[in-house]
Scaffold this motif. Structure first.
Motif, PDB file in Angstrom:
ATOM      1  N   PRO A 161      49.329  27.087-110.799  1.00  0.00           N
ATOM      2  CA  PRO A 161      48.787  26.020-111.651  1.00  0.00           C
ATOM      3  C   PRO A 161      47.282  26.169-111.880  1.00  0.00           C
ATOM      4  O   PRO A 161      46.580  26.828-111.109  1.00  0.00           O
ATOM      5  CB  PRO A 161      49.090  24.741-110.879  1.00  0.00           C
ATOM      6  N   GLU A 162      46.813  25.527-112.947  1.00  0.00           N
ATOM      7  CA  GLU A 162      45.384  25.572-113.266  1.00  0.00           C
ATOM      8  C   GLU A 162      44.537  24.938-112.175  1.00  0.00           C
ATOM      9  O   GLU A 162      43.396  25.324-111.983  1.00  0.00           O
ATOM     10  CB  GLU A 162      45.116  24.874-114.594  1.00  0.00           C
ATOM     11  N   SER A 163      45.092  23.982-111.451  1.00  0.00           N
ATOM     12  CA  SER A 163      44.333  23.337-110.372  1.00  0.00           C
ATOM     13  C   SER A 163      43.995  24.354-109.282  1.00  0.00           C
ATOM     14  O   SER A 163      42.904  24.318-108.709  1.00  0.00           O
ATOM     15  CB  SER A 163      45.115  22.158-109.789  1.00  0.00           C
ATOM     16  N   VAL A 164      44.909  25.278-109.007  1.00  0.00           N
ATOM     17  CA  VAL A 164      44.644  26.330-108.017  1.00  0.00           C
ATOM     18  C   VAL A 164      43.555  27.257-108.543  1.00  0.00           C
ATOM     19  O   VAL A 164      42.631  27.626-107.815  1.00  0.00           O
ATOM     20  CB  VAL A 164      45.930  27.114-107.684  1.00  0.00           C
ATOM     21  N   SER A 209      41.243  26.494-110.658  1.00  0.00           N
ATOM     22  CA  SER A 209      39.999  25.747-110.645  1.00  0.00           C
ATOM     23  C   SER A 209      39.392  25.706-109.242  1.00  0.00           C
ATOM     24  O   SER A 209      38.177  25.800-109.075  1.00  0.00           O
ATOM     25  CB  SER A 209      40.247  24.336-111.162  1.00  0.00           C
ATOM     26  N   LYS A 210      40.240  25.579-108.230  1.00  0.00           N
ATOM     27  CA  LYS A 210      39.756  25.601-106.840  1.00  0.00           C
ATOM     28  C   LYS A 210      39.247  26.984-106.456  1.00  0.00           C
ATOM     29  O   LYS A 210      38.243  27.106-105.754  1.00  0.00           O
ATOM     30  CB  LYS A 210      40.862  25.167-105.883  1.00  0.00           C
ATOM     31  N   SER A 258      40.391  26.307-115.460  1.00  0.00           N
ATOM     32  CA  SER A 258      41.167  25.238-116.103  1.00  0.00           C
ATOM     33  C   SER A 258      40.917  25.241-117.610  1.00  0.00           C
ATOM     34  O   SER A 258      39.850  25.622-118.090  1.00  0.00           O
ATOM     35  CB  SER A 258      40.814  23.877-115.516  1.00  0.00           C
ATOM     36  N   GLU A 277      37.902  23.115-118.734  1.00  0.00           N
ATOM     37  CA  GLU A 277      36.626  23.789-118.476  1.00  0.00           C
ATOM     38  C   GLU A 277      36.405  24.952-119.443  1.00  0.00           C
ATOM     39  O   GLU A 277      35.279  25.200-119.864  1.00  0.00           O
ATOM     40  CB  GLU A 277      36.583  24.293-117.032  1.00  0.00           C
TER      41      GLU A 277
END
Length: 184
Positions: free
Chosen positions: A146-149, A151-152, A174, A177
């Motif tokens: 996922p994009e959240s990963v 982004s992290k 993301s 961003e």
């Protein structure tokens, strides 16, 4: 096992290195803009390994029929990114050398052109294209994150360091961003 990835850094002469650099710049750069730097780095390794494994599988069959060039250079990974880009493209047609062709035929046309690049392995390029097409069609969904990963991961080493290097264009993980980055 390390050769499943390191073959992409091997070039025999200046012509194949130049052709590889142009292909990396053109195809991999646009792919990175769409997915972000973190996912691009991850998928580069994934596509290199998938292409190498498929090459090893098919080499035994093809080598009994004809001579097979060794897999080397970044072109299989570039063909994989091209395969993903064309299978996921919303465009139906594009212009290639002044002729309108279906987008899904572009990588196959480019594969025919790459056949004439010195020290380029047609089989390894085909394996890269097949790996990219499989990923683009969703057959390798387990490799997606996922994009959240992403982004992290943007905030951890080595990606946090890549952001600070002047002159290096870092694409965020993301979509929000990336859009903000493109508009600035």
């Amino acid at each position: 096992v390390h050769r499943l990835v390191t073959y992409i850094f091997v070039y025999e002469d200046l012509i194949s290195l130049t052709c590889g650099a142009v292909i990396i710049w053109y195809f991999a750069g646009s792919f990175e803009k769409n997915v972000g730097t973190v996912k691009h780095c991850f998928l580069t390794i994934v596509f290199a390994v998938l292409s190498a494994l498929l090459y090893l599988l098919l080499e035994t069959v093809v080598s009994s029929v004809s001579e097979v060039e060794d897999a080397k250079g970044f072109m299989p990974v570039a063909f994989a990114t091209l395969g993903v880009s064309t299978t996921r493209s919303r465009m139906k047609r594009t212009v290639v050398f002044g002729v309108r062709v279906p987008v899904v035929l572009v990588p196959w046309f480019m594969l025919c052109i790459a056949w004439f690049i010195p020290h380029s392995s047609l089989l390894s390029n085909l394996c890269g294209l097949l790996a990219g097409e499989a990923y683009g069609l969703g057959y390798c969904f387990c490799l997606d994150f996922p994009e959240s990963v992403g982004s992290k991961l943007d905030r951890v080493f080595p990606f946090s360091l890549l952001k600070r290097i002047p002159g290096l264009k870092y694409i965020p993980g993301s979509l929000a961003e990336r859009r903000a980055f493109e508009s600035s």
